[in-house]
Design a protein around this motif. Structure first.
Motif, mmCIF file in Angstrom:
data_model
loop_
_atom_site.group_PDB
_atom_site.id
_atom_site.type_symbol
_atom_site.label_atom_id
_atom_site.label_comp_id
_atom_site.label_asym_id
_atom_site.label_seq_id
_atom_site.Cartn_x
_atom_site.Cartn_y
_atom_site.Cartn_z
ATOM 1 N N GLY A 47 -45.654 139.807 64.464
ATOM 2 C CA GLY A 47 -45.042 138.894 65.426
ATOM 3 C C GLY A 47 -45.508 137.481 65.131
ATOM 4 N N VAL A 48 -44.567 136.566 64.881
ATOM 5 C CA VAL A 48 -44.971 135.237 64.428
ATOM 6 C C VAL A 48 -45.628 134.414 65.527
ATOM 7 N N ALA A 49 -45.390 134.733 66.807
ATOM 8 C CA ALA A 49 -46.088 134.009 67.869
ATOM 9 C C ALA A 49 -47.583 134.334 67.847
ATOM 10 N N ARG A 50 -47.921 135.593 67.527
ATOM 11 C CA ARG A 50 -49.340 135.955 67.346
ATOM 12 C C ARG A 50 -49.884 135.349 66.049
ATOM 13 N N LEU A 51 -49.056 135.394 65.012
ATOM 14 C CA LEU A 51 -49.474 134.843 63.724
ATOM 15 C C LEU A 51 -49.792 133.358 63.860
ATOM 16 N N ALA A 52 -48.996 132.650 64.650
ATOM 17 C CA ALA A 52 -49.251 131.224 64.882
ATOM 18 C C ALA A 52 -50.610 131.010 65.539
ATOM 19 N N THR A 53 -50.979 131.901 66.463
ATOM 20 C CA THR A 53 -52.285 131.802 67.120
ATOM 21 C C THR A 53 -53.410 131.952 66.101
ATOM 22 N N ALA A 54 -53.279 132.925 65.201
ATOM 23 C CA ALA A 54 -54.307 133.150 64.182
ATOM 24 C C ALA A 54 -54.407 131.969 63.223
ATOM 25 N N ILE A 55 -53.262 131.429 62.821
ATOM 26 C CA ILE A 55 -53.269 130.285 61.909
ATOM 27 C C ILE A 55 -53.934 129.087 62.573
ATOM 28 N N ALA A 56 -53.597 128.836 63.837
ATOM 29 C CA ALA A 56 -54.185 127.702 64.561
ATOM 30 C C ALA A 56 -55.694 127.858 64.689
ATOM 31 N N PRO A 100 -47.156 130.047 72.798
ATOM 32 C CA PRO A 100 -45.897 129.810 73.539
ATOM 33 C C PRO A 100 -44.903 128.949 72.761
ATOM 34 N N ALA A 101 -45.395 127.955 72.042
ATOM 35 C CA ALA A 101 -44.488 127.073 71.294
ATOM 36 C C ALA A 101 -43.816 127.821 70.160
ATOM 37 N N ALA A 102 -44.562 128.690 69.483
ATOM 38 C CA ALA A 102 -43.977 129.496 68.402
ATOM 39 C C ALA A 102 -42.951 130.466 68.966
ATOM 40 N N ASP A 158 -52.315 141.571 65.738
ATOM 41 C CA ASP A 158 -51.988 142.671 66.646
ATOM 42 C C ASP A 158 -52.043 142.196 68.092
ATOM 43 N N SER A 159 -52.008 143.149 69.010
ATOM 44 C CA SER A 159 -51.892 142.812 70.431
ATOM 45 C C SER A 159 -53.160 142.190 71.004
ATOM 46 N N THR A 160 -54.246 142.154 70.239
ATOM 47 C CA THR A 160 -55.454 141.478 70.730
ATOM 48 C C THR A 160 -55.305 139.954 70.688
ATOM 49 N N ASN A 191 -41.377 126.187 59.126
ATOM 50 C CA ASN A 191 -41.521 124.747 59.352
ATOM 51 C C ASN A 191 -42.465 124.476 60.518
ATOM 52 N N PHE A 192 -42.304 125.243 61.591
ATOM 53 C CA PHE A 192 -43.189 125.094 62.752
ATOM 54 C C PHE A 192 -44.643 125.334 62.361
ATOM 55 N N ALA A 193 -44.883 126.362 61.549
ATOM 56 C CA ALA A 193 -46.246 126.730 61.163
ATOM 57 C C ALA A 193 -46.831 125.805 60.103
ATOM 58 N N LYS A 194 -45.994 124.915 59.548
ATOM 59 C CA LYS A 194 -46.426 123.945 58.535
ATOM 60 C C LYS A 194 -46.932 124.635 57.267
ATOM 61 N N TYR A 195 -46.078 125.510 56.726
ATOM 62 C CA TYR A 195 -46.395 126.086 55.418
ATOM 63 C C TYR A 195 -46.402 124.984 54.368
ATOM 64 N N ASP A 196 -47.223 125.166 53.344
ATOM 65 C CA ASP A 196 -47.334 124.180 52.273
ATOM 66 C C ASP A 196 -46.480 124.528 51.059
ATOM 67 N N ALA A 197 -46.178 125.805 50.856
ATOM 68 C CA ALA A 197 -45.342 126.206 49.719
ATOM 69 C C ALA A 197 -44.967 127.671 49.870
ATOM 70 N N MET A 198 -43.856 128.054 49.219
ATOM 71 C CA MET A 198 -43.411 129.456 49.214
ATOM 72 C C MET A 198 -42.906 129.816 47.824
ATOM 73 N N ALA A 199 -43.344 130.962 47.315
ATOM 74 C CA ALA A 199 -42.744 131.525 46.105
ATOM 75 C C ALA A 199 -41.429 132.187 46.492
ATOM 76 N N ILE A 200 -40.426 132.089 45.635
ATOM 77 C CA ILE A 200 -39.130 132.702 45.938
ATOM 78 C C ILE A 200 -39.185 134.185 45.578
ATOM 79 N N GLY A 201 -38.875 135.046 46.555
ATOM 80 C CA GLY A 201 -38.847 136.484 46.331
ATOM 81 C C GLY A 201 -37.450 136.979 46.008
ATOM 82 N N ASN A 202 -37.354 138.220 45.574
ATOM 83 C CA ASN A 202 -36.052 138.769 45.177
ATOM 84 C C ASN A 202 -35.047 138.796 46.327
ATOM 85 N N HIS A 203 -35.508 139.074 47.556
ATOM 86 C CA HIS A 203 -34.581 139.169 48.682
ATOM 87 C C HIS A 203 -34.126 137.812 49.194
#
Length: 511
Positions: free
Chosen positions: A55-64, A303-305, A296-298, A105-117
């Protein structure tokens, strides 16, 4: 005076020692998000849902949290993604990647490798996404086919590498895309593109160039862990390889040829972190420490994400669409693959059907299932195709498709045994279509998806029987019916669908 002169070397040594410092830079990384903006859950064989992850809203919390901690310690942080960011969920597919790019964009990634999908909706769509992204798309292995050009040019919406400032360090990131990409997409989506070898000379070439511009050189790859290992061996000297593609979790990474290789699973279930220590005197990375942070759920949702992705969520997909009589999983005999093949056969009104096992991505629970559950079981917006095929050609096609002794193509309307140790043309035993022994001279209707049919047609045996889609060897009809619609039809009216009976394909011997 002599005492002062004698002290000068000592003072110089102390000055140099003070100037030579260790810098630490933190790399955060994700890979194979596959459009999983919401938390994802798998199922026990009992049918119960396992605790959800991601879940990217949780992921945003971890990144922050990681960025906040690093700021207090004066550590620069970079955030990378190793490809396959959007395809695989309703939100990712139906926005053709826009929802995933909005989150990144919200999470401010610095770069992405292009994947097959990333080519799931074609070259022009990927160019559109690159225009939306506030970070660069990277690959040094994908070029535009141009017979008039003396040197093949990297696709115009990507860069082979970038150099990013991290504190007073310069970090070069070089992108790689798997050479198997054409086999994982419809031909028209990768037309006029050339996908270079995973660990060819371009890796060493760009690493050597980047070394003249940067202190630290990182490969950001969508190749898979085995190819990452070969890259480390073929082009030694990477300070770090951040990978994706085969959905592996390496809690502490693994080393090959003196290079640390990391990967963070898939679906945003983990955030990878690597701390690189760099000696400014020797100009070398002196240590690398990797770990994974569970999403995970911990973790509380940011909220912004959550607000960023809210507009892309289709709430109606979470309503009941029907039910199963018991858990239906992928398993050794691929009951779920057979169920999907049943849906294709019924929707196409065909005698038989097949689907590629790689297109089956998530199990179905026992009991009520939602539209999202069904979508995630086979999350590809492909359409159906029907061939008119003689019994003799059908047996030849199956003989080639199952020659390795594994269930690469779950089937419907067929029953047979496979002896993979027998000579070519003699491996398929006891073939039945429906409940009748096959007739070599009879013409049958055989249905599949466009992708699965094209994949089988690319095989040496399949090519002889089916032919390429632009020049089919046997009658072929493309249908407007989607794979999703075919599967949903099995559950119409709140039907309770039982698991398919086992034994459609029996392996007498395996290689």
């Amino acid at each position: 005076m002599s005492r002062l002169l004698r002290s000068i070397p000592l003072l110089l040594a102390l000055a140099l020692a003070a100037a030579a410092e260790t810098r630490t830079v933190t790399i955060l990384h994700t890979n194979d998000l596959h459009g999983a903006l919401l938390p994802q859950s798998e199922f026990e064989t009992s049918g119960a849902r396992k605790p959800d992850r991601g879940g990217v809203a949780r992921l945003a919390t971890a990144i922050a949290a990681e960025r906040d901690a690093a700021a207090k310690e004066g550590r620069p942080v970079l955030l990378f993604d190793a490809g396959d960011c959007f395809h695989g969920t309703p939100e990712g597919n139906e926005t053709k990647g826009e929802a995933a790019i909005a989150w990144m964009n919200f999470a401010k990634y610095d770069a992405m490798a292009i994947g097959n999908h990333e080519w799931a909706y074609g070259d022009k769509n990927l160019s559109r996404l690159a225009g939306m992204a506030k970070f660069p798309f990277l690959t040094c292995t994908v070029t535009r086919v141009d017979p008039a050009a003396t040197v093949a040019a990297i696709v115009e919406y990507a860069k082979p590498y970038v150099v990013i400032k991290a504190g007073d360090l310069r970090i070069a990131i070089i992108g790689f895309t798997t050479s198997g990409t054409p086999n994982m997409n419809l031909p028209e989506h990768v037309q006029a593109l050339d996908f270079g070898p995973d660990y060819g000379p371009q890796g060493a070439f760009y690493m050597k160039r980047a070394r003249t511009e940067a202190d630290i050189v990182i490969a950001l790859t969508h190749l898979g862990s085995q190819s990452d290992a070969r890259l480390a061996e073929k082009a030694p000297g990477w300070d770090l390889i951040v990978g994706g593609h085969d959905h592996r979790e390496f809690p502490k990474g693994f080393e090959r040829g003196g290079t640390l290789i990391v990967q963070a699973g898939c679906d945003g279930a983990s955030l990878g972190r690597v701390d690189l220590k760099y000696d400014t005197e020797t100009r070398k990375v002196t240590s690398r420490e990797a770990r994974l942070i569970a999403i995970d759920s911990t973790l509380k949702e940011d909220p912004a994400a959550a607000e960023v992705v809210k507009k892309y969520i289709r709430a109606e997909l979470d309503k009941p669409a029907g039910a199963t009589a018991a858990f239906i999983g992928r398993g050794p005999e691929s009951p779920l693959g057979m169920l999907v093949a049943d849906g294709i056969r019924i929707a196409a009104n065909a005698d038989a059907a097949f689907i590629n096992s790689g297109g089956i991505r998530n199990d179905l629970p026992g009991g009520p299932v939602t539209g999202r559950d069904l979508y995630m079981a086979a999350p590809f917006e492909d359409t159906l195709v029907v061939f008119s095929i003689t019994g003799a050609d059908l047996r030849t096609l199956l003989d080639g498709a199952f020659r390795e002794g594994r269930l690469d193509y779950p089937v419907s309307g067929l029953q047979f045994s496979v002896d993979s140790k027998k000579p070519a043309g003699q491996r398929i035993l006891g073939l039945k279509v429906g409940d009748q022994p096959f007739d070599p001279a009879k013409t049958y209707s055989l249905a599949s998806t466009r992708f699965a049919a094209n994949r089988l047609a690319a095989d040496s045996v399949g090519r002889k029987v089916l032919g390429p889609p632009e020049e089919p060897r046997i009658p072929r009809k493309d249908l407007p019916t989607s794979l999703q619609a075919a599967l949903l039809r099995r559950f119409e009216g709140g039907a309770i669908v039982p698991p398919p009976e086992p034994g459609r394909v029996t392996f007498v011997t395996r290689r």
